[in-house]
Write a protein that holds these residues in place. Structure first.
Motif, short mmCIF file in Angstrom:
data_model
loop_
_atom_site.label_atom_id
_atom_site.label_comp_id
_atom_site.label_asym_id
_atom_site.label_seq_id
_atom_site.Cartn_x
_atom_site.Cartn_y
_atom_site.Cartn_z
N UNK A 1 -13.94 -32.97 9.63
CA UNK A 1 -15.09 -32.54 10.43
C UNK A 1 -15.22 -31.03 10.43
N UNK A 2 -16.46 -30.56 10.64
CA UNK A 2 -16.71 -29.13 10.77
C UNK A 2 -16.47 -28.71 12.23
N UNK A 3 -15.35 -28.04 12.46
CA UNK A 3 -14.99 -27.62 13.82
C UNK A 3 -14.73 -26.10 13.78
N UNK A 4 -14.67 -25.44 14.94
CA UNK A 4 -14.35 -24.00 14.91
C UNK A 4 -13.07 -23.72 14.12
N UNK A 5 -12.05 -24.56 14.28
CA UNK A 5 -10.80 -24.32 13.55
C UNK A 5 -10.99 -24.51 12.05
N UNK A 6 -11.78 -25.53 11.64
CA UNK A 6 -11.94 -25.77 10.20
C UNK A 6 -12.76 -24.65 9.57
N UNK A 7 -13.77 -24.13 10.29
CA UNK A 7 -14.59 -23.04 9.75
C UNK A 7 -13.74 -21.78 9.62
N UNK A 8 -12.97 -21.49 10.65
CA UNK A 8 -12.13 -20.29 10.62
C UNK A 8 -11.05 -20.42 9.54
N UNK A 9 -10.47 -21.62 9.43
CA UNK A 9 -9.43 -21.83 8.41
C UNK A 9 -9.96 -21.53 7.02
N UNK A 10 -11.23 -21.88 6.79
CA UNK A 10 -11.77 -21.66 5.45
C UNK A 10 -11.82 -20.18 5.11
N UNK A 11 -11.92 -19.32 6.13
CA UNK A 11 -11.96 -17.88 5.85
C UNK A 11 -10.61 -17.36 5.33
N UNK A 12 -9.56 -18.19 5.44
CA UNK A 12 -8.26 -17.80 4.91
C UNK A 12 -8.16 -18.03 3.41
N UNK A 13 -8.91 -19.01 2.90
CA UNK A 13 -8.58 -19.60 1.61
C UNK A 13 -8.85 -18.66 0.43
N UNK A 14 -7.81 -18.37 -0.34
CA UNK A 14 -7.90 -17.58 -1.55
C UNK A 14 -8.46 -16.19 -1.32
#
Lengths: 217, 101
Positions: free
Chosen positions: A2-15
């Protein structure tokens, strides 16, 4: 997922090295001050980001041709060889470089040859912090990059052949040190390219540098 | 002694463009994050030493709202270079996994 605040923020970490700054052609998006708010159980509102305008730039990247690769893969299981592995490989490398010079007339500066030892530091190379081989066997990748495919093939052939029979003090006679999973042990891999340009270019017109031509066929 | 992986849901390393790599340490919860941050072995100077890099080249970012620590550092070679050992830098998190925390 699901698209949640944590999942959106986590994506800003990737690569990405810095999760708070995105460098774009006309500026920098600062997201370190962003608020992430769940609108419902699958929607997130992101607010508070700031776009700092900079002169318009584009990044130029390029790769260059460096040569042709040939490889061989084998295993070493003999505990006497494993006990002196670094010296063994350095010895093999020295012999092979000399034979390449003699029989292929190729200076060591004109090709790359390395023994990648899985079970020692195959994954991390010089950055490996474990000092010694701790297992009962290692995998060895002999990796050669040379100006032509024929030369790369010739060098990797000399390399595996000399590694197979390289003398160690504990044995006399023609020893056999490598387990090859197939024959012939060497494989031609083809052309090799590497990163050669990483440059930020300032331009006035975002599209003029990239002409598009449409043809009807 | 607790090992780092026991306090996390994920430890991974990826390329961050061709010249850098970045380790994400995602803690299980806020308490785990605080415990990791307080440990001697995860101090920036200790991590830099583990990778054989000067401390100024190893950058830490803490994202408290996702219980994450991001550690970015230069790659040993550019990705895909002739002597690269890991083109995606997918295994460079490994020395951290069993760190005592």
């Amino acid at each position: 997922m699901r698209c949640t605040p944590a999942s959106v923020l986590s994506h800003s970490l990737y690569e990405r090295a810095n999760p708070h700054r995105s460098f774009e052609p006309g500026g920098v998006l600062e997201t370190g001050t962003c608020e992430y708010e769940a609108v419902d159980d699958r929607t997130v509102r992101v607010s508070g980001g700031r776009f700092m305008q900079t002169p318009y730039t584009v990044r130029l990247e390029a790769a260059e041709f460096v040569g042709y690769r040939s490889i061989a893969i084998g295993g070493i299981r003999d505990p006497l060889v494993l006990g002196q592995l670094r010296g063994f490989i350095q010895g093999v490398e020295a012999v092979v470089r000399e034979k390449v010079q003699q029989s292929l007339r190729l200076d060591p500066s004109r090709y790359s040859m390395r023994f990648v030892v899985y079970g020692e530091n195959g994954s991390m190379g010089a950055m490996e912090s474990e000092e010694a081989v701790s297992g009962h066997e290692v995998g060895v990748l002999i990796d050669v990059v040379a100006p032509t495919q024929e030369l790369a093939h010739g060098i990797v052939f000399l390399a595996w052949h000399n590694a197979l029979h390289y003398p160690i003090p504990e044995y006399s006679g023609l020893a056999s040190h490598l387990a090859f999973p197939f024959s012939p042990p060497e494989v031609n891999v083809g052309p090799v390219y590497r990163f050669s340009l990483n440059h930020v270019m300032q331009i006035d017109d975002p599209v003029a540098a990239f002409p598009v031509k449409l043809e009807r066929v | 002694m607790t090992e780092l992986w026991e306090l996390t849901t994920l430890i991974r390393c990826k390329n961050a463009a061709p010249f850098e790599m970045t380790v994400d340490v995602i803690a299980k919860d806020r308490a785990s994050l605080q415990r990791i941050l307080a440990s001697e072995s995860m101090r920036p100077s200790a991590v830099a030493e583990l990778y054989g890099l000067p401390e100024r080249e190893v950058h830490f970012v803490v994202l408290e709202n996702v219980n994450a620590i991001k550690i970015s550092m230069p790659r040993p070679t550019p990705s895909g270079d002739v002597l690269d050992t890991d083109v995606f830098a997918g295994q460079f998190h490994s020395p951290l996994v069993k760190l005592p925390v």
